[in-house]
Design an enzyme around this catalytic site. Structure first.
Site, short mmCIF file in Angstrom:
data_model
loop_
_atom_site.label_atom_id
_atom_site.label_comp_id
_atom_site.label_asym_id
_atom_site.label_seq_id
_atom_site.Cartn_x
_atom_site.Cartn_y
_atom_site.Cartn_z
N ARG A 120 -0.06 0.40 12.28
CA ARG A 120 0.13 1.32 11.24
C ARG A 120 1.33 0.76 10.35
O ARG A 120 1.08 1.12 9.14
CB ARG A 120 0.01 2.65 11.53
CG ARG A 120 -1.35 3.31 12.12
CD ARG A 120 -2.57 2.85 11.28
NE ARG A 120 -3.78 3.19 11.90
CZ ARG A 120 -4.51 2.27 12.49
NH1 ARG A 120 -4.11 0.90 12.15
NH2 ARG A 120 -5.72 2.41 12.83
N GLU A 128 0.36 -2.10 8.59
CA GLU A 128 -0.66 -1.90 7.48
C GLU A 128 -0.03 -1.12 6.51
O GLU A 128 -0.33 -1.42 5.13
CB GLU A 128 -1.70 -0.84 7.97
CG GLU A 128 -2.72 -0.26 7.12
CD GLU A 128 -3.67 0.85 7.60
OE1 GLU A 128 -4.97 0.30 7.67
OE2 GLU A 128 -3.22 1.63 8.67
N SER A 133 19.24 -4.12 2.72
CA SER A 133 19.63 -4.92 4.07
C SER A 133 19.08 -3.87 5.39
O SER A 133 19.10 -2.71 5.45
CB SER A 133 21.37 -4.60 4.11
OG SER A 133 21.89 -4.94 5.47
#
Length: 156
Positions: free
Chosen positions: A96, A99, A122
């Site tokens: 997820r 995704e 960073s």
């Protein structure tokens, strides 16, 4: 002195040993972080092989988890970072996040560059926080804060 790992297998074996001890002792990541004196996100990442711990923190974590002196020393080494193999993750929770970056990665890039200019956020000078909050529509929501220092690209 800071030492560096070049083979991820030593830290992977230590991670397995530490997680086993965490489970066996029925500890939370927060309890381990409290022993380390560092944030729960940083401590968890360190125990999972993604960061070195300072000596005092490594010794405290090793003591809590009944790890030996060699393990405490290994917790202090700079690891080979990267917690996912070089492929699309198959674990549903990790997928997820992948995704989310697939869907919103270009949006994040566009907004960061528009607001800050050419550069990066960073992951070294970085803070991570995970909070569980009530969802007004019922259930719960996860609020994940990624707080990284902006580093501009410098022409040379």
């Amino acid at each position: 002195m800071i030492h560096t790992q070049f083979d991820r297998t030593a830290r992977e074996a230590l991670t397995a040993k530490a997680v086993d001890a965490k489970i066996r002792k029925n500890l939370t990541w927060q309890q381990i972080a409290d022993a380390s004196g560092l944030s729960v996100a940083f401590t968890t990442a360190a125990v999972l092989g993604q960061h070195p711990l300072p000596a005092a923190s490594a010794e405290a974590v090793a003591g809590l988890l009944d790890l030996d002196a060699d393990d405490a020393r290994l917790l202090q080494t700079v690891p080979v970072r990267g917690s996912m193999p070089d492929r699309v993750p198959t674990d549903p929770t990790m997928y997820r996040f992948y995704e989310m970056l697939q869907v919103y990665g270009t949006t994040l890039k566009a907004l960061v560059h528009e607001q800050f200019g050419d550069g990066i956020i960073s992951a070294i000078n970085f803070r991570l926080d995970v909070q569980k909050v009530a969802d007004p529509d019922g259930g719960e929501r996860a609020v994940i804060t990624l707080d990284g220092k902006y580093l501009p690209t410098k022409p040379f």
